[in-house]
Enzyme design. Structure first.
Site, PDB file in Angstrom:
ATOM      1  N   ASP A  33      39.140  55.154  20.882  1.00 49.56           N
ATOM      2  CA  ASP A  33      38.532  56.302  20.650  1.00 49.56           C
ATOM      3  C   ASP A  33      38.037  57.228  21.839  1.00 49.56           C
ATOM      4  O   ASP A  33      37.615  56.782  22.656  1.00 49.56           O
ATOM      5  CB  ASP A  33      37.389  56.311  19.680  1.00 49.56           C
ATOM      6  N   HIS A 174      36.182  52.173  22.712  1.00 50.35           N
ATOM      7  CA  HIS A 174      36.173  53.406  23.372  1.00 50.35           C
ATOM      8  C   HIS A 174      36.656  53.851  24.803  1.00 50.35           C
ATOM      9  O   HIS A 174      36.307  52.920  25.568  1.00 50.35           O
ATOM     10  CB  HIS A 174      34.764  54.217  23.101  1.00 50.35           C
TER      11      HIS A 174
END
Length: 215
Positions: A33, A174
């Site tokens: 992400d 992430h």
């Protein structure tokens, strides 16, 4: 405080969202992400390539706009790409129409067909989800690495991820500056650990409809 392993109650509260893929195959779905980000996303791409692994990148539209070359690297490497809103909006704190418009803005910036969407922070009102599900598959996660947490040591991120991952897990990393110290330690070790045990790493189906593609 957060759960590294998504529990039954959370999955039951949002039954139309995708949390993991039921399978007995040795396959894992890595997701990233908040990119694309210079150096960080490029490290992820190189690490995945070293292990012949595919993944799914949930991109922030504004970062795609700022770093189009890196975004093209992700696309050209054959990874799946998903919508993560244009400005990383928290759905709980945003009215419906601005939130949905931000999703549409990100979709336009991506400029490619994808049904994959992940709400930033995993937070989206049920009314927002109802609308997003008309055009997208909402992808959550089975294993939260915690790489974003400044209070966790990299070794703990790795330990928890190895402990809770199983066949069909959707793992959330992430590719962000905040997560970099922990993600850069854990990711290559996760890839090595499961590759040595015969697992493969696939991207999520981007365009054909999630439930149809994995059935």
């Amino acid at each position: 405080m957060f759960l590294h392993k998504t529990n039954f109650l959370l999955r039951a509260f949002y039954p139309r969202f995708e949390w993991r893929i039921p399978t007995r195959e040795k396959v894992i779905y890595l997701t990233f992400d908040d990119g694309p980000i210079p150096d960080v996303t490029e490290f992820v791409l190189e690490t995945l390539q070293n292990h012949q692994a595919k993944a799914t990148f949930f991109c922030i539209g504004d970062n795609v706009k700022k770093h189009p070359g890196i975004f093209q690297q992700v696309h050209q490497a054959g990874h799946s790409i998903g919508n993560h809103t244009f400005n990383h909006l928290n759905g709980w704190k945003t009215e419906n129409e601005p939130y949905l418009e931000n999703v549409r803005q990100c979709q336009q910036q991506l400029d490619l067909p994808t049904r994959l969407f992940r709400p930033p922070y995993g937070r989206m009102k049920r009314s927002q989800g109802h609308e997003v599900l008309k055009t997208h598959d909402v992808i959550m996660w089975d294993v939260l690495t915690g790489d974003f947490s400044l209070s966790l040591q990299p070794e703990v991120v790795l330990q928890k991820t190895l402990k809770y991952t199983e066949p069909g897990s959707i793992i959330l990393f992430h590719d962000s500056l905040k997560a970099w110290p922990r993600m850069s330690y854990a990711l290559p070790r996760v890839l090595s650990h499961f590759s040595e045990r015969g697992y493969r790493f696939d991207g999520l189906p981007q365009t054909s409809g999630f439930r149809t593609s994995v059935a």
